[in-house]
Design an enzyme around this catalytic site. Sequence first.
Site, PDB file in Angstrom:
ATOM      1  N   ARG A   1     -12.340  13.759   0.796  1.00  0.00           N
ATOM      2  CA  ARG A   1     -11.180  14.660   0.614  1.00  0.00           C
ATOM      3  C   ARG A   1     -10.265  14.117  -0.488  1.00  0.00           C
ATOM      4  O   ARG A   1      -9.712  14.879  -1.265  1.00  0.00           O
ATOM      5  CB  ARG A   1     -10.413  14.797   1.938  1.00  0.00           C
TER       6      ARG A   1
ATOM      7  N   GLY B   1      -6.570   3.527   4.944  1.00  0.00           N
ATOM      8  CA  GLY B   1      -6.436   2.441   3.966  1.00  0.00           C
ATOM      9  C   GLY B   1      -5.484   1.349   4.437  1.00  0.00           C
ATOM     10  O   GLY B   1      -5.453   0.259   3.865  1.00  0.00           O
TER      11      GLY B   1
ATOM     12  N   ARG C   1      -2.192   5.909  12.114  1.00  0.00           N
ATOM     13  CA  ARG C   1      -2.461   5.001  10.994  1.00  0.00           C
ATOM     14  C   ARG C   1      -2.834   5.806   9.746  1.00  0.00           C
ATOM     15  O   ARG C   1      -3.677   6.697   9.793  1.00  0.00           O
ATOM     16  CB  ARG C   1      -3.608   4.045  11.347  1.00  0.00           C
TER      17      ARG C   1
ATOM     18  N   GLU D   1      -7.002  -5.577  13.893  1.00  0.00           N
ATOM     19  CA  GLU D   1      -6.992  -4.453  14.830  1.00  0.00           C
ATOM     20  C   GLU D   1      -6.720  -4.884  16.273  1.00  0.00           C
ATOM     21  O   GLU D   1      -6.387  -4.055  17.120  1.00  0.00           O
ATOM     22  CB  GLU D   1      -8.319  -3.673  14.713  1.00  0.00           C
TER      23      GLU D   1
ATOM     24  N   ALA E   1     -10.238  -9.810   9.132  1.00  0.00           N
ATOM     25  CA  ALA E   1      -9.064 -10.622   9.481  1.00  0.00           C
ATOM     26  C   ALA E   1      -9.482 -12.071   9.751  1.00  0.00           C
ATOM     27  O   ALA E   1      -8.814 -13.011   9.304  1.00  0.00           O
ATOM     28  CB  ALA E   1      -8.358 -10.031  10.696  1.00  0.00           C
TER      29      ALA E   1
ATOM     30  N   VAL F   1     -16.897 -15.651  22.640  1.00  0.00           N
ATOM     31  CA  VAL F   1     -15.760 -16.389  23.221  1.00  0.00           C
ATOM     32  C   VAL F   1     -15.325 -15.661  24.492  1.00  0.00           C
ATOM     33  O   VAL F   1     -15.047 -14.461  24.475  1.00  0.00           O
ATOM     34  CB  VAL F   1     -14.601 -16.493  22.208  1.00  0.00           C
TER      35      VAL F   1
ATOM     36  N   GLY G   1     -11.134   2.296   1.582  1.00  0.00           N
ATOM     37  CA  GLY G   1     -10.534   1.276   0.731  1.00  0.00           C
ATOM     38  C   GLY G   1      -9.329   0.637   1.377  1.00  0.00           C
ATOM     39  O   GLY G   1      -9.139   0.736   2.589  1.00  0.00           O
TER      40      GLY G   1
ATOM     41  N   ARG H   1      -4.193  12.080   9.608  1.00  0.00           N
ATOM     42  CA  ARG H   1      -5.422  12.253  10.392  1.00  0.00           C
ATOM     43  C   ARG H   1      -5.198  12.984  11.709  1.00  0.00           C
ATOM     44  O   ARG H   1      -6.021  13.799  12.125  1.00  0.00           O
ATOM     45  CB  ARG H   1      -6.024  10.883  10.686  1.00  0.00           C
TER      46      ARG H   1
ATOM     47  N   THR I   1     -14.919  -4.026   9.891  1.00  0.00           N
ATOM     48  CA  THR I   1     -14.634  -4.188   8.461  1.00  0.00           C
ATOM     49  C   THR I   1     -15.860  -3.820   7.634  1.00  0.00           C
ATOM     50  O   THR I   1     -15.751  -3.193   6.582  1.00  0.00           O
ATOM     51  CB  THR I   1     -14.201  -5.640   8.173  1.00  0.00           C
TER      52      THR I   1
ATOM     53  N   HIS J   1     -10.331  10.362  14.089  1.00  0.00           N
ATOM     54  CA  HIS J   1     -10.529  10.684  12.671  1.00  0.00           C
ATOM     55  C   HIS J   1     -11.108  12.090  12.565  1.00  0.00           C
ATOM     56  O   HIS J   1     -12.022  12.442  13.316  1.00  0.00           O
ATOM     57  CB  HIS J   1     -11.498   9.667  12.046  1.00  0.00           C
TER      58      HIS J   1
ATOM     59  N   HIS K   1     -11.695   6.484  16.206  1.00  0.00           N
ATOM     60  CA  HIS K   1     -11.878   5.748  14.963  1.00  0.00           C
ATOM     61  C   HIS K   1     -11.160   4.406  14.924  1.00  0.00           C
ATOM     62  O   HIS K   1     -11.642   3.444  14.329  1.00  0.00           O
ATOM     63  CB  HIS K   1     -11.364   6.628  13.825  1.00  0.00           C
ATOM     64  N   HIS K   2     -10.018   4.319  15.563  1.00  0.00           N
ATOM     65  CA  HIS K   2      -9.205   3.110  15.402  1.00  0.00           C
ATOM     66  C   HIS K   2      -8.269   3.011  16.596  1.00  0.00           C
ATOM     67  O   HIS K   2      -7.707   4.010  17.023  1.00  0.00           O
ATOM     68  CB  HIS K   2      -8.379   3.240  14.115  1.00  0.00           C
TER      69      HIS K   2
ATOM     70  N   SER L   1     -16.057   9.411   4.966  1.00  0.00           N
ATOM     71  CA  SER L   1     -14.840   8.774   4.466  1.00  0.00           C
ATOM     72  C   SER L   1     -13.810   9.769   3.952  1.00  0.00           C
ATOM     73  O   SER L   1     -14.152  10.809   3.370  1.00  0.00           O
ATOM     74  CB  SER L   1     -15.218   7.823   3.322  1.00  0.00           C
ATOM     75  N   GLU L   2     -12.558   9.371   4.122  1.00  0.00           N
ATOM     76  CA  GLU L   2     -11.453  10.163   3.599  1.00  0.00           C
ATOM     77  C   GLU L   2     -11.526  10.285   2.074  1.00  0.00           C
ATOM     78  O   GLU L   2     -10.928  11.172   1.477  1.00  0.00           O
ATOM     79  CB  GLU L   2     -10.139   9.480   3.988  1.00  0.00           C
TER      80      GLU L   2
HETATM   81  C1  LIG Z   1     -16.404   3.723  10.110  1.00  0.00           C
HETATM   82  C2  LIG Z   1     -15.076   3.096   9.815  1.00  0.00           C
HETATM   83  C3  LIG Z   1     -14.526   3.212   8.544  1.00  0.00           C
HETATM   84  C4  LIG Z   1     -13.275   2.640   8.262  1.00  0.00           C
HETATM   85  N1  LIG Z   1     -12.764   2.748   7.002  1.00  0.00           N
HETATM   86  C5  LIG Z   1     -11.559   2.168   6.734  1.00  0.00           C
HETATM   87  C6  LIG Z   1     -11.024   2.193   5.421  1.00  0.00           C
HETATM   88  O1  LIG Z   1     -11.649   2.668   4.486  1.00  0.00           O
HETATM   89  N2  LIG Z   1      -9.797   1.653   5.206  1.00  0.00           N
HETATM   90  C7  LIG Z   1      -9.065   1.077   6.211  1.00  0.00           C
HETATM   91  O2  LIG Z   1      -7.966   0.599   5.969  1.00  0.00           O
HETATM   92  N3  LIG Z   1      -9.584   1.001   7.462  1.00  0.00           N
HETATM   93  C8  LIG Z   1     -10.800   1.513   7.739  1.00  0.00           C
HETATM   94  N4  LIG Z   1     -11.317   1.420   8.996  1.00  0.00           N
HETATM   95  C9  LIG Z   1     -10.613   0.580   9.977  1.00  0.00           C
HETATM   96  C10 LIG Z   1     -10.845  -0.889   9.637  1.00  0.00           C
HETATM   97  O3  LIG Z   1     -12.147  -1.054   9.122  1.00  0.00           O
HETATM   98  C11 LIG Z   1     -10.668  -1.814  10.840  1.00  0.00           C
HETATM   99  O4  LIG Z   1      -9.486  -1.520  11.517  1.00  0.00           O
HETATM  100  C12 LIG Z   1     -10.619  -3.257  10.381  1.00  0.00           C
HETATM  101  O5  LIG Z   1     -11.718  -3.541   9.538  1.00  0.00           O
HETATM  102  C13 LIG Z   1     -10.617  -4.202  11.570  1.00  0.00           C
HETATM  103  O6  LIG Z   1     -10.784  -5.514  11.082  1.00  0.00           O
HETATM  104  P1  LIG Z   1     -10.663  -6.743  12.071  1.00  0.00           P
HETATM  105  O7  LIG Z   1     -10.998  -7.949  11.282  1.00  0.00           O
HETATM  106  O8  LIG Z   1      -9.372  -6.701  12.774  1.00  0.00           O
HETATM  107  O9  LIG Z   1     -11.780  -6.455  13.168  1.00  0.00           O
HETATM  108  P2  LIG Z   1     -13.348  -6.297  12.974  1.00  0.00           P
HETATM  109  O10 LIG Z   1     -13.712  -6.140  11.555  1.00  0.00           O
HETATM  110  O11 LIG Z   1     -13.796  -5.255  13.928  1.00  0.00           O
HETATM  111  O12 LIG Z   1     -13.891  -7.731  13.411  1.00  0.00           O
HETATM  112  C14 LIG Z   1     -13.727  -8.214  14.722  1.00  0.00           C
HETATM  113  C15 LIG Z   1     -14.909  -9.107  15.028  1.00  0.00           C
HETATM  114  O13 LIG Z   1     -14.658  -9.816  16.247  1.00  0.00           O
HETATM  115  C16 LIG Z   1     -15.869  -9.894  16.972  1.00  0.00           C
HETATM  116  N5  LIG Z   1     -15.571 -10.172  18.378  1.00  0.00           N
HETATM  117  C17 LIG Z   1     -15.081  -9.314  19.297  1.00  0.00           C
HETATM  118  N6  LIG Z   1     -14.957  -9.934  20.487  1.00  0.00           N
HETATM  119  C18 LIG Z   1     -15.386 -11.215  20.305  1.00  0.00           C
HETATM  120  C19 LIG Z   1     -15.526 -12.331  21.176  1.00  0.00           C
HETATM  121  N7  LIG Z   1     -15.218 -12.262  22.476  1.00  0.00           N
HETATM  122  N8  LIG Z   1     -16.010 -13.503  20.668  1.00  0.00           N
HETATM  123  C20 LIG Z   1     -16.354 -13.598  19.349  1.00  0.00           C
HETATM  124  N9  LIG Z   1     -16.262 -12.546  18.500  1.00  0.00           N
HETATM  125  C21 LIG Z   1     -15.780 -11.374  18.968  1.00  0.00           C
HETATM  126  C22 LIG Z   1     -16.489  -8.530  16.732  1.00  0.00           C
HETATM  127  O14 LIG Z   1     -17.864  -8.523  17.035  1.00  0.00           O
HETATM  128  C23 LIG Z   1     -16.185  -8.308  15.256  1.00  0.00           C
HETATM  129  O15 LIG Z   1     -17.206  -8.800  14.426  1.00  0.00           O
HETATM  130  C24 LIG Z   1     -12.569   1.963   9.279  1.00  0.00           C
HETATM  131  C25 LIG Z   1     -13.127   1.840  10.557  1.00  0.00           C
HETATM  132  C26 LIG Z   1     -14.371   2.395  10.828  1.00  0.00           C
HETATM  133  C27 LIG Z   1     -14.938   2.246  12.210  1.00  0.00           C
END
Ligand SMILES: Cc1cc2nc3c(=O)[nH]c(=O)nc-3n(C[C@H](O)[C@H](O)[C@H](O)COP(=O)(O)OP(=O)(O)OC[C@H]3O[C@@H](n4cnc5c(N)ncnc54)[C@H](O)[C@@H]3O)c2cc1C
Length: 505
Positions: free
Chosen positions: A313, A480, A477, A467, A71, A212, A105, A334, A99, A297, A437-438, A309-310
């Site tokens: 399945r 994907g 959720r 997230e 994000a 931060v 996916g 899930r 992420t 999960h 998981h989420h 991973s899903e």
């Molecule tokens: C093992 C696993 C597999 C998954 N597979 C899938 C999938 O296939 N498809 C799907 O749709 N979803 C999947 N998900 C869920 C999905 O990956 C996450 O919900 C999504 O990537 C979250 O993205 P984000 O950018 O919101 O947060 P994140 O990718 O978690 O990034 C947030 C970042 O903020 C940083 N941060 C936190 N606090 C601070 C702070 N105070 N100061 C500075 N930085 C900070 C963290 O360190 C992190 O790097 C999966 C999750 C997991 C755990």
Amino acid sequence: MKKSRFTKVFVGLTLTLLLSACGNGSTTKSSSEKSTGSSVEATSAASEQEYTDPSELKDEYDIVIVGAGGAGMAAALSAKDQGMNPVILEKMPIAGGNTLKSSGGMNASETKFQKEQGIEDSNQQFFDDTLKGGKGTNDQELLHYLVDNSASAIDWLDSMGITLDNISYSGGASVKRIHRPHDGSAVGTYLVDGLIRNVHEQKIPIFVNADVTKINEKDGQVTGVDVKIDGKEKTISGKAVVVTTGGFGSNKEMIESYRPDLKGYVSTTSEGSTGDGIKMIEKLGGAVVDMDQIQVHPTVVQDTGMLISETVRGEGAILVNQQGERFYNELETRDNVSAAITALPEKYAYLIFDDALANRAKQVDFYKEQGVVVEGKTIEELAGKIDMKPETLKATLEKWNKAVKDQSDSEFKRETAMDYDLTEGPYYAIQIAPGIHHTMGGVKINTDTQVLKEDGSAIKGLYAAGEVTGGIHGQNRIGGNAVADIMVFGRQAGAQSSDFAKESK
Ligand SMILES: Cc1cc2nc3c(=O)[nH]c(=O)nc-3n(C[C@H](O)[C@H](O)[C@H](O)COP(=O)(O)OP(=O)(O)OC[C@H]3O[C@@H](n4cnc5c(N)ncnc54)[C@H](O)[C@@H]3O)c2cc1C
């Protein structure tokens, strides 16, 4: 602009898994310490990440982005597209967050890739599946925005050289909708690599080990953040702040306070998923929603927290109990599959699949490397290795293969992921059980990604995506949908915060 000096870090899935296994307690090492770790060098999926040197951090940017997951990087790239000067601050020694770990996916409907492959889908069907999965409790305005902008997010990624054109099923989806890299490999490393590459091409500064600690405001408008970087505290001004800090799946205290029943559960989430953004925003009067909606999960390896991973399945694997019998529709949502496993006397199950599936789902190579896959040349040999009656497992597979042939699962009414039977040895089993998981709850936003207070008014200059936000997924959720969420709303947060920053110029 002065050319940035970069710190190089090698990252791979092995490191990601180690971080997950460490949980909350481990300390943050320096980038160089991590980059020289043997486990990192040993990984097959290693990639290189580069970061801006801490000495280059300025006092002021147009837009301050907190968190370098999907994000955050999407927001930064979209803000740059709008002619802004954004900065990304990441508290961990590497970018990527959850992420980087995402494996299945990204869901999207009416995409050019679905059309090319003759897959009939519609935004309404995507909406309906998600609402059904979320038990009708999803924030429907956010959900409409998500589905309506999912295809353009796929195009946007494709335009940046991030092509997700391999499409499969995921739990709760009525058609093939989950978009993956061309070779069917895990989406996370590919996506994060691609986003970082674009962040560098666009000369967006990205700082790691930059924690931060506070979002500042004056007269009801956000003015920037306080950050600890390189052991020093700094205040950075921004015309707008975008919070993309992810969820709180690795914060045991928060999990236990919102869901005491999940105490002691293993978590699949990354070390940085500690809910910081939610806590900082609550201090500013931001509202939160659905905080007790924490997704468990069904297929997690219990001793490491490694997610299976899903996709496994989705490509056709079945779940069996310790007796070697199927017990539920594997492609149900899930929460329901998790509940079915927890209801078994042994509280775990086995994923069973064949070699053809292992070749279609490339993640399996990694699971094999991690030593969690049991292999048998025949079904009988596999059954012996996992302490099951060979005749029962064999009968289960025969029944399943007939269901695939007839396209009718009379036992559990499974209707998707029945394209392939399980007939090609060797055969494999992975023991799994549910894990955290989420976190589906988080800060309340509107479709412009503005952070809202309890009274529905927006906190001026404050945006959030991914997230860290809540509401879109409702009570469950769909697999994907989180990657779809971070791309669609991360991109929107970059655009909306840019509009706000331009007005305040
Ligand atoms: C093992 C696993 C597999 C998954 N597979 C899938 C999938 O296939 N498809 C799907 O749709 N979803 C999947 N998900 C869920 C999905 O990956 C996450 O919900 C999504 O990537 C979250 O993205 P984000 O950018 O919101 O947060 P994140 O990718 O978690 O990034 C947030 C970042 O903020 C940083 N941060 C936190 N606090 C601070 C702070 N105070 N100061 C500075 N930085 C900070 C963290 O360190 C992190 O790097 C999966 C999750 C997991 C755990």
